[in-house]
Design an enzyme around this catalytic site. Structure first.
Site, short mmCIF file in Angstrom:
data_model
loop_
_atom_site.label_atom_id
_atom_site.label_comp_id
_atom_site.label_asym_id
_atom_site.label_seq_id
_atom_site.Cartn_x
_atom_site.Cartn_y
_atom_site.Cartn_z
N GLU A 1 -4.65 7.90 -2.79
CA GLU A 1 -5.14 6.70 -2.39
C GLU A 1 -5.56 5.70 -3.59
O GLU A 1 -5.23 4.51 -3.52
CB GLU A 1 -6.27 6.89 -1.64
CG GLU A 1 -6.90 5.65 -0.83
CD GLU A 1 -5.98 5.44 0.39
OE1 GLU A 1 -5.05 5.95 0.59
OE2 GLU A 1 -5.98 4.18 0.98
N HIS B 1 1.63 4.36 -2.83
CA HIS B 1 1.73 5.93 -2.30
C HIS B 1 3.15 6.45 -3.13
O HIS B 1 3.09 7.55 -3.49
CB HIS B 1 1.57 6.11 -0.83
CG HIS B 1 0.30 6.09 -0.47
ND1 HIS B 1 -0.72 7.06 -0.97
CD2 HIS B 1 -0.39 5.58 0.55
CE1 HIS B 1 -2.01 6.87 -0.31
NE2 HIS B 1 -1.79 5.82 0.75
N HIS C 1 0.73 -1.33 -0.02
CA HIS C 1 -0.20 0.02 -0.14
C HIS C 1 0.90 1.18 0.14
O HIS C 1 0.90 2.10 -0.74
CB HIS C 1 -0.94 -0.03 1.14
CG HIS C 1 -1.82 1.06 1.56
ND1 HIS C 1 -3.30 1.28 0.99
CD2 HIS C 1 -1.69 2.41 1.88
CE1 HIS C 1 -3.65 2.25 1.04
NE2 HIS C 1 -2.93 3.10 1.64
N GLU C 2 1.87 1.45 0.85
CA GLU C 2 2.59 2.31 0.85
C GLU C 2 3.67 2.62 -0.26
O GLU C 2 3.95 3.61 -0.58
CB GLU C 2 3.42 2.51 2.36
CG GLU C 2 2.55 2.63 3.63
CD GLU C 2 1.68 3.58 3.80
OE1 GLU C 2 1.60 4.76 3.17
OE2 GLU C 2 0.44 3.08 4.49
#
Ligand code: ZN
Length: 500
Positions: free
Chosen positions: A294, A268, A264-265
């Protein structure tokens, strides 16, 4: 002031702004990753100090005059400069509406509030946080009245995080999600569940860390321009495209938590690392909206990371890292375990299907707070708990697992939560159009993620804040945001997993 003087004034102030922002970002990084408890107060004061400097830049007469001069000669500006001037005027107008002492007080309050919230959550006692939260909400109400709004007062906050967004549009979006997702969850709840015990054995934490680093590299996170550290709540911070920092978290019994936090990060971070050089150091070298940011993390976490094709190459590597624990578990079962659908209390641990309902709940609670000035702060846990019962059919036993679970309110981030669901749905819209030019499935299966990253860079990352969220989404396929791609994707994926 001449046009050239105005340009120089804007440039000088941008450089100052960047330095102060860098100082604030560094302190935030430290607060989140390693500041000892007794050091928090002084750090918070320093953030207040630098915030005041920023306030002075954005509201100074000279700076505002320079923006006016540039705005009246827009024909002499490049496309990038035009957008910078537009956004700078908007930010400056907004900031100037807040009295200086309130701006600083609010920055200090929210910097401190995080540790108050953390204590309340740890002690499972909402009353510890209630007073601070009340003060934050009072500030938000004042800000709404300063900013002004059309329609619903919550609109003033929502569009802070997603340009062009409103309660009216969000109501439609969330109603679509509820209509499609709630019945699907009900059908799945009648189906047999896979046993996920195997995922909660003890997985050596150091090995998890090594695997996370490998995984981030596999996704093309650039370690020459970034680093991966550890924190209680994973997050991404970026100074500029050359220094992007992500964190993950590691628990021996929660292997998937570190894996999906890292993916997820990384999503980003890839957005931040791949912004164009032409916007570097300008106001535009930031995300255009939180929803778009997001969309990138969710694209990687869900559409790539929770796809069985991705794991064809990656699972053998994971099995090699955890031979004793995973050698008996087939890829198919591993995939089904990571995609188990189960209504639960904690948003960040929720599965892909129930996740949007966690956002619906926060959205409705926030909307209620701002349409109901007489609502007592002490009624919030009850309201929260009743919505978990209504949408997910579960009882909230404690505030820590209920209203205190998320950090956002302590930072004053009201209006932020909807971007999580928007971003998740944007990701499906992006994939739908990406598939027209890329053989997404084959690339995933081969582990060739570069063309996928290139598509995202070309269509999203490179622009930073140059284009609005709705422009970026529209330009993908000459079509406005369509949440149907998201609900179709969910229906197809989970019907297959659960043999519906
Ligand atoms: Zn995120």
């Amino acid at each position: 002031m001449t046009f050239d003087e105005a340009k120089k004034c804007l440039n000088d102030n941008t450089i100052k702004r960047n330095h102060f922002n860098r100082a604030i970002t560094l302190i935030c990084w430290d607060l989140e990753t390693q500041t000892p408890a007794k050091g928090v107060v002084r750090h918070s004061e320093a953030i207040g100090f630098f915030s005041e400097k920023l306030y002075k830049i954005f509201t100074s007469k000279e700076y505002r005059h320079a923006l006016e001069v540039l705005n009246t000669s827009r024909e002499n500006l490049t496309e990038i400069e035009k957008r910078i001037v537009t956004l700078s005027i908007k930010n400056s107008d907004k900031t100037a509406k807040i009295p200086q002492h309130e701006y600083v007080e609010f920055s200090e309050l929210t910097a401190l509030a995080q540790s108050v919230w953390a204590e309340a959550r740890e002690k499972n006692d909402f009353s510890i946080f209630a007073h601070t939260l009340e003060k934050i909400i009072e500030f938000q109400r004042k800000f709404i009245s300063y900013f002004g709004f059309e329609g619903h007062p919550y609109n003033a906050l929502v569009c802070e995080y997603e340009e062009g967004m409103s309660v009216e549009k969000l109501d439609d979006f969330f109603n679509t999600l509820k209509q499609e997702i709630v019945p699907l969850i009900a059908r799945i709840s009648k189906e047999p569940q896979i046993n996920t015990e195997a995922l909660h054995q003890k997985f050596d934490v150091d090995t998890q860390k090594k695997f996370s680093k490998w995984l981030a590299e596999y996704l093309h996170f650039d370690f020459e321009r970034g680093l991966l550290a550890e924190s209680v709540h994973p997050f991404t911070l970026h100074f500029d495209k050359n220094d992007v920092r992500i964190t993950s978290r590691y628990h021996a019994e929660l292997l998937l938590s570190s894996i999906f936090s890292t993916i997820h990060e990384s999503g980003h971070a890839l957005y931040d690392q791949n912004m164009g050089d032409d916007i570097l150091g300008t106001l535009l070298s930031e995300e255009t909206s939180y929803g778009i940011h997001e969309s990138q993390s969710r694209f990687f976490e869900n559409l790539i990371g929770k796809n069985i094709l991705f794991w064809k190459k990656v699972y053998p590597k994971l099995q090699e890292s955890f031979k004793a624990e995973l050698s008996d578990i087939s890829l198919e079962n591993f995939y089904r375990m990571m995609n188990i659908v189960e209504p639960s209390l904690i948003r960040v641990e929720a599965d892909e299907l129930t996740y949007p309902l966690h956002i619906v709940i926060r959205y409705e609670v926030e909307k209620t707070i701002f349409e109901n000035p007489s609502l007592s702060i002490h009624d919030l846990p009850k309201l929260w708990n009743s919505k978990y019962k209504e949408y997910l059919g579960i009882d909230v036993q404690s505030d820590s697992e209920g209203i205190l679970q998320d950090v956002h309110w302590s930072g004053g981030s009201f209006g932020y939560f909807p971007t999580y669901a928007l971003g998740t749905a944007y990701a499906s819209h992006i994939l739908y159009h990406m598939r027209k030019t890329l053989d997404f499935d084959t690339l995933l299966e081969k582990g060739d993620l570069r063309p996928i990253l290139n598509y995202l860079t070309q269509n999203i990352h490179q622009y930073g804040g140059l284009k609005t969220p709705s422009e970026l989404i529209f330009n993908l396929g000459q079509e406005d945001f369509n949440p149907k791609y998201f609900t179709d994707y969910l229906k197809e994926k989970f019907s297959k997993i659960y043999n519906l």
